[in-house]
Each structure stands twice: as C-alpha cells, then as structure tokens.
Design a protein around this motif. Structure first.
Motif, short mmCIF file in Angstrom:
data_model
loop_
_atom_site.label_atom_id
_atom_site.label_comp_id
_atom_site.label_asym_id
_atom_site.label_seq_id
_atom_site.Cartn_x
_atom_site.Cartn_y
_atom_site.Cartn_z
N ASP A 119 0.82 -1.21 0.00
CA ASP A 119 0.00 0.00 0.00
C ASP A 119 0.86 1.26 0.00
OD1 ASP A 119 -2.27 -1.53 0.00
OD2 ASP A 119 -2.66 -1.34 2.15
N ILE A 120 2.00 1.21 0.68
CA ILE A 120 2.91 2.36 0.68
C ILE A 120 3.42 2.63 -0.73
CG2 ILE A 120 5.19 3.15 1.42
CD1 ILE A 120 4.60 1.84 4.14
N LEU A 121 3.81 1.57 -1.44
CA LEU A 121 4.28 1.75 -2.81
C LEU A 121 3.18 2.31 -3.71
CD1 LEU A 121 6.44 -1.46 -3.28
CD2 LEU A 121 7.25 0.89 -3.16
N ASP A 122 1.95 1.79 -3.53
CA ASP A 122 0.84 2.31 -4.33
C ASP A 122 0.59 3.78 -4.01
OD1 ASP A 122 0.48 -0.14 -5.51
OD2 ASP A 122 -1.10 -0.79 -4.15
N GLY A 123 0.56 4.10 -2.71
CA GLY A 123 0.29 5.47 -2.30
C GLY A 123 1.39 6.43 -2.70
N ALA A 124 2.64 5.96 -2.65
CA ALA A 124 3.76 6.82 -3.02
C ALA A 124 3.68 7.23 -4.48
CB ALA A 124 5.08 6.09 -2.74
N ALA A 125 3.22 6.31 -5.32
CA ALA A 125 3.18 6.60 -6.76
C ALA A 125 2.09 7.60 -7.13
CB ALA A 125 2.97 5.29 -7.53
N THR A 126 1.00 7.66 -6.34
CA THR A 126 -0.12 8.51 -6.73
C THR A 126 0.11 9.99 -6.45
OG1 THR A 126 -1.23 8.35 -4.57
CG2 THR A 126 -1.70 6.61 -6.19
N GLY A 127 0.85 10.30 -5.40
CA GLY A 127 1.02 11.69 -5.01
C GLY A 127 -0.16 12.26 -4.26
N ALA A 128 -1.17 11.41 -3.96
CA ALA A 128 -2.36 11.89 -3.24
C ALA A 128 -2.05 12.10 -1.77
CB ALA A 128 -3.49 10.87 -3.40
N ASN A 129 -2.85 12.92 -1.12
CA ASN A 129 -2.71 13.10 0.33
C ASN A 129 -3.08 11.80 1.04
OD1 ASN A 129 -2.01 15.77 -0.08
ND2 ASN A 129 -4.08 16.53 0.26
N VAL A 130 -2.36 11.50 2.11
CA VAL A 130 -2.54 10.23 2.81
C VAL A 130 -2.74 10.49 4.30
CG1 VAL A 130 -1.52 7.97 3.37
CG2 VAL A 130 -1.06 9.04 1.15
N LEU A 131 -3.73 9.80 4.88
CA LEU A 131 -3.94 9.83 6.32
C LEU A 131 -3.55 8.48 6.91
CD1 LEU A 131 -5.08 11.13 8.93
CD2 LEU A 131 -7.31 10.19 8.30
N ILE A 132 -2.65 8.49 7.89
CA ILE A 132 -2.18 7.27 8.54
C ILE A 132 -2.80 7.20 9.93
CG2 ILE A 132 -0.17 5.93 9.26
CD1 ILE A 132 1.49 7.82 7.40
N GLN A 133 -3.49 6.12 10.22
CA GLN A 133 -4.08 5.94 11.54
C GLN A 133 -3.42 4.78 12.26
OE1 GLN A 133 -8.36 6.47 12.00
NE2 GLN A 133 -8.54 6.89 9.80
N GLY A 134 -3.30 4.89 13.56
CA GLY A 134 -2.68 3.81 14.33
C GLY A 134 -2.38 4.23 15.75
N GLU A 135 -2.24 3.24 16.61
CA GLU A 135 -1.94 3.51 18.01
C GLU A 135 -0.55 4.12 18.17
OE1 GLU A 135 -2.34 -0.16 20.09
OE2 GLU A 135 -4.39 -0.52 19.40
N THR A 136 -0.33 4.72 19.33
CA THR A 136 0.99 5.27 19.64
C THR A 136 2.04 4.16 19.61
OG1 THR A 136 0.01 6.98 21.03
CG2 THR A 136 2.33 6.47 21.39
N GLY A 137 3.17 4.46 18.95
CA GLY A 137 4.27 3.51 18.92
C GLY A 137 4.23 2.52 17.78
N THR A 138 3.29 2.67 16.84
CA THR A 138 3.19 1.71 15.74
C THR A 138 4.02 2.10 14.52
OG1 THR A 138 1.13 2.83 15.08
CG2 THR A 138 0.93 0.79 16.36
N GLY A 139 4.66 3.26 14.55
CA GLY A 139 5.56 3.62 13.45
C GLY A 139 4.94 4.50 12.38
N LYS A 140 4.00 5.37 12.76
CA LYS A 140 3.33 6.20 11.75
C LYS A 140 4.30 7.17 11.08
CE LYS A 140 0.19 7.63 14.71
NZ LYS A 140 0.50 6.78 15.88
#
Length: 435
Positions: free
Chosen positions: A161-182
């Motif tokens: 998903d990171i590779l797909d998202g990197a190629a699009t240039g679209a804005n990305v929202l990352i959700q996750g608990e504290t300490g998960t590496g956002k």
C-alpha cells in the motif's frame, strides 16, 4: 529469449488413482506435478510465493477442498486454485469462484480442458509474481521501506500500500496507536515517491506555538513546497487553524506540498466531537493507511526483537542476548500496549542487562514479579504454535549470522541437512534471503 522453467502444479486428492492420473497428464503437458494425498500435506509445502498452480478435489476427509482453498487464499489471495468437483458439488464450486478460486472442473472432465486451465492459471501466476518482483525492486530502492520489517500478512500488505500510495502523489492519512511507526510510514511514502528529492517537513499539531500558530503552519507549508508536509497528531490541530489548512489545500500551484497526516485514533470520533472538520478530513484522506498494532503481527515480534537486539548490541558494543523458548513465548504472549516502540525499549534493556549475565525477558517486562509469566494474559495459541515460532526464529537467526551458509547453520543447530531442509521448507524460509 531465455525459456521459462516448467511450472509446478500441486495436485491434492485422497484417491491415489486420480492423483496419479492427473500427475501423469500434467507431466506430459510440460508441468512439474507435486502430488499430495491431503490438504494438510499440501499446506506444509505451499508458501505465499509458490510459483505454480493448485488443483484440488473438493470431497476429501479431514480437510476438504473448500477448507484448503480458504487456507491457501489466506496465505496468498492471488494463488490460482482449480477445484475438481463431483456432479452434486457444482453450487459449492460456484461459491468457491466467488470467494477466489480460479476455476473448477466437473468430473468426468476432459484432460485437455484441464491443461488449458492450468496454462492460463500459470500465466496469470507468472504475471502476479513478476509484478511482486518489481515491487520488491522498488522497495529495495528505499532504505526507509526496508525498515518497516516483518513477514506478517498485515505488514506485507502495508508495504504494498505504501508503494501504491507513493506513486499517486495523493494526500494520505495514517491511523494507528501510539508507537506503531506512523512517522516511519510517512517517511517511506515520501522516500518512495517521485518527489523524494524534495523536502520532508514535520509539524506536530499538538505542539504549535501559542503566540503564532497560523504563522507556524504557513511557514511549514512554504518550506515543504516540492516535497511533503507531515502533519503529526492532526486531530490535535486547533479548530481555528483548520480553515486556513483547508484553504491551503485548495492551492494547486506548482510546488505545492503533498500532505501526509497521522492520527493516533479513529477519525470518526474526532469528527463527531468537533475536533476535526469533515471537509478537512476529506482533503487529507484521499488514501488511508493503518499502522497495525504489534499484538496483531504474530511472529514479527520475534523478528523485530532480534533486529533491534542486533542493532543495539552493535551500538552499545555488547553481545545480543540469546532468546530461550520461554523468552520467545513471553514475547508472543505479551499485549504490547506501547507497540514497536515498547519492544525496542525492551530490546535495549535486554542488551544492557546481558552485559551482567543471563537475561529473562519476563523480569524486564514485569520487574515487580520476577517470575513474570503469571502476570501475562492467557494466550490461546497451542504449544505447537509456540514451538514452531521458536524453531523458525532460531533458524532465521542462524542463517542471518552465517550469511546463508547451510553447513554452518547445521553445525550451530546440530541438525542434519535433511531435517534442516524440511524445516526450512515447512516454515517457508529461503536461504537466498540471507546470502
């Protein structure tokens, strides 16, 4: 053109005559047959990167073809599985197609029809694996992406998903608990994108200066032009600033930064209680990624602990601690409320403590109760799973230490070559990953 190697075809059928007949026909058709008398034997041999096609009967004892299909697709949703059905099984086979089977044949079937199906499935599989190889090459070009280590399905999918998202240039929202590496995910998105040469600017929305928050936001937007602005803790962005950010996101001029934001919680709650404007959310979340909690990553916990321990031992000029079976069980059972960050901290404490003698990880996790294990939550995984996880960890660690030398791994683990080969096949461990 270099000819392609023959495609392996796994044949799963409890009837010996049918199994042998299909195997013979596949061999005559130029494939490499791999017959299995039941689904469990097939599961032991077929990993996520199996390069061929699976043919399975539906009606089998212990594990039928539908159950086998489900288990195989859990490992790899793109694995082509062809079902062989009896007359009464056609509705079931149609349902199997709906959930992901490649195709089905009703007995008695024309062998030529089976060959055609296998050839088409093999070509589809080849294209899937080629695409994965290209993805891996792109991933290898980014050290940041390689830092998102792990072999669990959720982490494999996250890297894709990171590779797909990197190629699009679209804005990305990352959700996750504290300490998960956002933050690491955000840096990997930037590092794999076409604008990787541009700046990566971070703004912690929970720590804006009280005297000039609008100016701080504006300055970061300007500094990130041609690159990426990472808005950490975006749900903490003061409501008064959110309209300014919405206006800034309307700016489509050349050099406007890409926005990657991170939220430590589900955004529905932040929208419902008014902390995050809905129109801002829609502009930030053209694509959404989830950083999985460590407790959902299975044996990645052992892999990550070993990577952290090796790295930190080199940093502190120490010897990394050797994990016991009890240590491995402790790591797998612990709930990890602090996620990857907590695991890294534990690895550092273990490395430093190992300078003074043997380390028991349960004591480091729960220093109040030296035995520690009774404080851990009950784990429902059977003992067999813990033993296999420990074996897999030991083999992988030995291969890493000896750079893939099978002879040296055999000596260290006191295993004959055949036993080591069987275990590596069962655990889908490839020597080439460590050379």
């Amino acid at each position: 053109m270099i000819p392609l190697p023959p495609t392996p075809v796994a044949i799963v059928d409890d009837e010996e005559d049918m199994r042998a007949s299909i195997a013979q026909w596949m061999e005559l058709s130029g494939f490499i047959p791999a017959p299995f008398e039941n689904g469990l034997a097939a599961l032991d041999a077929i990993g996520a990167d199996f390069s061929g096609v699976v043919i399975t009967d539906v009606r089998m004892p212990e594990m039928d073809g539908m159950a086998l299909l489900g288990r195989l697709l859990e490992r790899d949703p793109d694995l082509p599985v062809i079902l062989i059905t009896g007359h009464g099984d056609v509705p079931m086979a149609v349902e199997a197609m709906r959930v992901g089977a490649y195709d089905f044949l009703e007995k008695p079937f024309n062998p030529d029809r089976l060959t055609d199906l296998v050839r088409r499935a093999a070509e589809a599989r080849r294209l899937v694996l080629e695409n994965r190889a290209l993805r891996r090459e792109r991933a290898d070009g980014s050290a940041l992406l390689r830092q998102i280590a792990g072999e669990s399905p959720v982490i494999r999918r996250l890297r894709e998903d990171i590779l797909d998202g990197a190629a699009t240039g679209a804005n990305v929202l990352i959700q996750g608990e504290t300490g998960t590496g956002k933050t690491l995910i955000a840096r990997a998105l930037h590092g794999c994108s076409p604008s990787a040469e541009g700046p990566f600017i971070t703004l912690n929305c929970a720590a804006l200066p009280e005297d000039a928050p609008i100016a701080a936001l504006h300055d970061r937007l300007v500094a990130a032009r041609g690159g990426t602005l990472f808005l950490d803790e975006v749900t903490a962005l003061p409501p008064a600033l959110q309209p300014h950010l919405v206006d800034a996101l309307h700016d489509t001029s050349t050099g406007a930064p890409r926005i990657i934001s991170a939220a430590p919680e589900g955004t529905d709650e932040a929208i419902a209680d008014g902390r995050l404007r809905k129109d801002l959310y829609f502009r930030l979340a053209a694509m959404e990624l989830v950083a999985p909690p460590l407790r959902d990553r299975g044996e990645d916990i052992l892999l990550l602990f070993d990577l952290f321990a090796q790295s930190l031992a080199a940093e502190h000029d120490a010897t990394p601690p050797a994990l016991s079976a009890d240590d491995a069980a402790t790591l797998l059972q612990f709930p990890w409320p602090g996620n990857v960050r907590q695991l890294r901290n534990l690895a550092e404490r273990a490395v430093l403590r190992a300078k003074r003698g043997p380390v028991i990880l349960a004591e480091l996790l729960d220093p109040v109760a030296p035995s520690g294990t009774e404080q851990l939550p009950q784990d429902l995984r059977p003992l067999k799973d813990h033993v296999e996880a420990f074996e897999r960890m030991m083999i992988r660690n030995a291969l890493r230490r000896h750079r893939g030398s099978i002879t040296e791994v055999m000596e260290e683990l006191a295993l004959p070559r055949r036993t080591l080969n069987e275990k590596m096949a069962r655990y889908a461990i490839s020597r080439s990953d460590f050379v």
